[in-house]
Design an enzyme around this catalytic site. Structure first.
Site, mmCIF file in Angstrom:
data_model
loop_
_atom_site.group_PDB
_atom_site.id
_atom_site.type_symbol
_atom_site.label_atom_id
_atom_site.label_comp_id
_atom_site.label_asym_id
_atom_site.label_seq_id
_atom_site.Cartn_x
_atom_site.Cartn_y
_atom_site.Cartn_z
ATOM 1 N N LYS A 110 -48.926 15.700 8.093
ATOM 2 C CA LYS A 110 -49.239 16.917 7.333
ATOM 3 C C LYS A 110 -48.406 17.068 6.063
ATOM 4 O O LYS A 110 -48.824 17.743 5.116
ATOM 5 C CB LYS A 110 -49.012 18.145 8.223
ATOM 6 C CG LYS A 110 -49.988 18.297 9.378
ATOM 7 C CD LYS A 110 -51.291 18.906 8.942
ATOM 8 C CE LYS A 110 -52.157 19.301 10.123
ATOM 9 N NZ LYS A 110 -53.413 19.923 9.708
ATOM 10 N N GLU A 119 -61.182 12.973 19.923
ATOM 11 C CA GLU A 119 -61.163 14.426 20.143
ATOM 12 C C GLU A 119 -61.008 14.745 21.626
ATOM 13 O O GLU A 119 -61.577 14.059 22.475
ATOM 14 C CB GLU A 119 -62.478 15.016 19.613
ATOM 15 C CG GLU A 119 -62.553 16.529 19.672
ATOM 16 C CD GLU A 119 -63.798 17.092 18.999
ATOM 17 O OE1 GLU A 119 -63.673 17.986 18.173
ATOM 18 O OE2 GLU A 119 -64.914 16.605 19.325
ATOM 19 N N LYS A 174 -41.825 12.578 7.038
ATOM 20 C CA LYS A 174 -40.981 13.770 6.928
ATOM 21 C C LYS A 174 -41.677 14.938 7.618
ATOM 22 O O LYS A 174 -42.894 15.100 7.497
ATOM 23 C CB LYS A 174 -40.713 14.102 5.460
ATOM 24 C CG LYS A 174 -39.761 13.133 4.783
ATOM 25 C CD LYS A 174 -39.506 13.546 3.342
ATOM 26 C CE LYS A 174 -38.603 12.533 2.643
ATOM 27 N NZ LYS A 174 -38.390 12.881 1.219
ATOM 28 N N ALA A 189 -61.797 20.507 23.571
ATOM 29 C CA ALA A 189 -61.911 21.067 22.209
ATOM 30 C C ALA A 189 -62.863 20.189 21.413
ATOM 31 O O ALA A 189 -62.551 19.710 20.330
ATOM 32 C CB ALA A 189 -60.539 21.129 21.541
ATOM 33 N N ASN A 231 -44.066 15.629 16.982
ATOM 34 C CA ASN A 231 -43.352 16.875 17.283
ATOM 35 C C ASN A 231 -43.777 17.392 18.654
ATOM 36 O O ASN A 231 -44.664 18.230 18.783
ATOM 37 C CB ASN A 231 -43.628 17.914 16.193
ATOM 38 C CG ASN A 231 -43.027 17.495 14.869
ATOM 39 O OD1 ASN A 231 -41.883 17.048 14.817
ATOM 40 N ND2 ASN A 231 -43.790 17.599 13.798
ATOM 41 N N ASP A 265 -61.051 -3.580 10.779
ATOM 42 C CA ASP A 265 -62.480 -3.275 10.657
ATOM 43 C C ASP A 265 -62.821 -1.873 11.131
ATOM 44 O O ASP A 265 -63.949 -1.404 10.970
ATOM 45 C CB ASP A 265 -63.321 -4.313 11.415
ATOM 46 C CG ASP A 265 -62.890 -4.500 12.859
ATOM 47 O OD1 ASP A 265 -62.701 -3.491 13.576
ATOM 48 O OD2 ASP A 265 -62.732 -5.675 13.285
ATOM 49 N N GLY A 293 -59.401 20.202 12.439
ATOM 50 C CA GLY A 293 -60.079 20.823 11.296
ATOM 51 C C GLY A 293 -60.721 19.812 10.365
ATOM 52 O O GLY A 293 -61.577 20.150 9.559
ATOM 53 N N SER A 306 -50.568 26.261 13.621
ATOM 54 C CA SER A 306 -49.938 26.236 14.946
ATOM 55 C C SER A 306 -48.702 25.353 14.960
ATOM 56 O O SER A 306 -48.039 25.240 15.972
ATOM 57 C CB SER A 306 -50.938 25.732 15.993
ATOM 58 O OG SER A 306 -51.301 24.397 15.709
ATOM 59 N N GLY A 324 -59.102 17.653 8.074
ATOM 60 C CA GLY A 324 -58.446 17.274 6.833
ATOM 61 C C GLY A 324 -57.972 15.831 6.828
ATOM 62 O O GLY A 324 -58.154 15.110 5.846
#
Length: 329
Positions: free
Chosen positions: A59, A210, A54, A214, A317, A178, A186, A84, A188
């Site tokens: 998130k 990553e 959803k 950044a 998104n 495995d 961040g 953001s 989370g």
């Protein structure tokens, strides 16, 4: 690697509690496989499709857990966050389900599709400048003016616990994996995933993916402390945040390594998701596949035994105008 329950902002118990709290609200997302992508990667890949969650991203799990953890007195004053995009929409949707007000601080450079999601779910949009400092200061001002509860996008035990429910599902759907590869920003998502996965199977490897533009998490792991960057430059708009005080200890201790990839590799992986998996992912969501296909992963002898790999497709998104332009380049 054993998990010390006393050390972190969340643990397997809080993640299982989160699952019980949010299970009636979230989607249990599907696990997809592709023989074609297995052949390309030389590994067995299992894609956890949080793009079908959803709000279009993982998130919603953390946001839902945080909002339904509030007591009625706190909830009556509403909630505030800065984001953001995906956390913003997730919090607005979770707040709508609970019937409370959400104040969403959004930087001016956020993708339009993500802003539209916040508006669609009834969030009150407050604009900030593009810096983390401006986002945080604006959110604090709103909090002071309204008394709303601040729900941080990642640096919050309730958020980490909610995101960790992904591991519970993934290891039920594919118990023999495995390795899990997770986008990092961040922290989370990867904190929750690592805490749950390593509590269930201490031998499992958890790798972060990553963008090179950044790469603060990679630098933080190398330095043994949180490193922040003066600026970030990546197409993966969801991966531009820095580690927090609650996520860093988990990343430091439980994430085995960070694989960095450039934007060209991310866009290539996005294209493969569209063309082969038939799944719409945003750049941040495709980075796990980009990591598996990268030379740095393929040629690293430390990962030669990573044969059955769970990849978190974290969100879908995507701003379609930006997508077409990136493909045409």
């Amino acid at each position: 690697m054993e998990v010390n329950k006393e050390k972190y902002a969340a643990d397997l118990s809080s993640i299982k509690e989160a699952r019980a709290r949010i299970s009636s609200f979230i989607h249990k997302t599907p696990l997809m496989t592709s023989e074609s992508l297995d052949a390309i990667s030389g590994r067995r890949l299992f894609f956890k499709c949080e793009c079908f969650q959803k709000g279009g991203a993982f998130k919603f799990r953390g946001a839902c857990n945080a909002i339904f953890s509030l007591d009625d007195q706190q909830a009556a004053k509403g909630v505030v966050t800065h984001s953001s995009g995906n956390h913003a929409a997730a919090l607005a949707l979770a707040a709508k389900l609970r019937g409370i007000t959400s104040y969403i601080v959004i930087p001016k450079n956020a993708p339009q599709c993500k802003v539209q999601n916040v508006v669609r779910y009834g969030g009150q949009v407050i604009w900030s400048e593009t810096t983390i400092k401006s986002r945080e200061e604006t959110a604090t001002k709103v909090q002071q003016e309204t008394g709303a509860a601040l729900i941080h996008p990642y640096n919050d035990g309730r958020i980490i616990s909610g995101q960790g429910t992904i591991s519970l599902e993934l290891l039920e759907q594919a118990p023999r994996i495995d390795t899990i590869i997770v986008p990092i920003s961040g922290g989370g998502l990867i904190s929750g995933v690592a805490l749950a996965a390593k509590s269930i199977n201490p031998a499992i490897r958890v790798l972060a993916a990553e963008p090179k533009g950044a790469n603060d998490a990679a630098q933080s792991k190398a330095a043994g402390r949180i490193v922040t960057l003066p600026e970030t430059n990546t197409v993966a708009d969801g991966l531009r945040a820095f580690l927090g005080e609650f996520t860093w200890p988990i990343v430091r201790d439980l994430v085995d390594d960070v694989i960095t990839v450039d934007d060209t590799e991310i866009i290539k992986a996005m294209r493969l998701c569209y063309e082969i998996l038939k799944v719409a992912v945003e750049p941040s969501g495709a980075i796990g596949l980009a990591a598996v296909l990268s030379d740095s992963f393929r040629t690293n002898p430390a990962w030669k035994d990573c044969n059955q790999i769970g990849i978190i497709l974290s969100g879908g998104n995507v701003d379609l105008e930006v997508l077409w332009n990136s493909f045409s380049k």
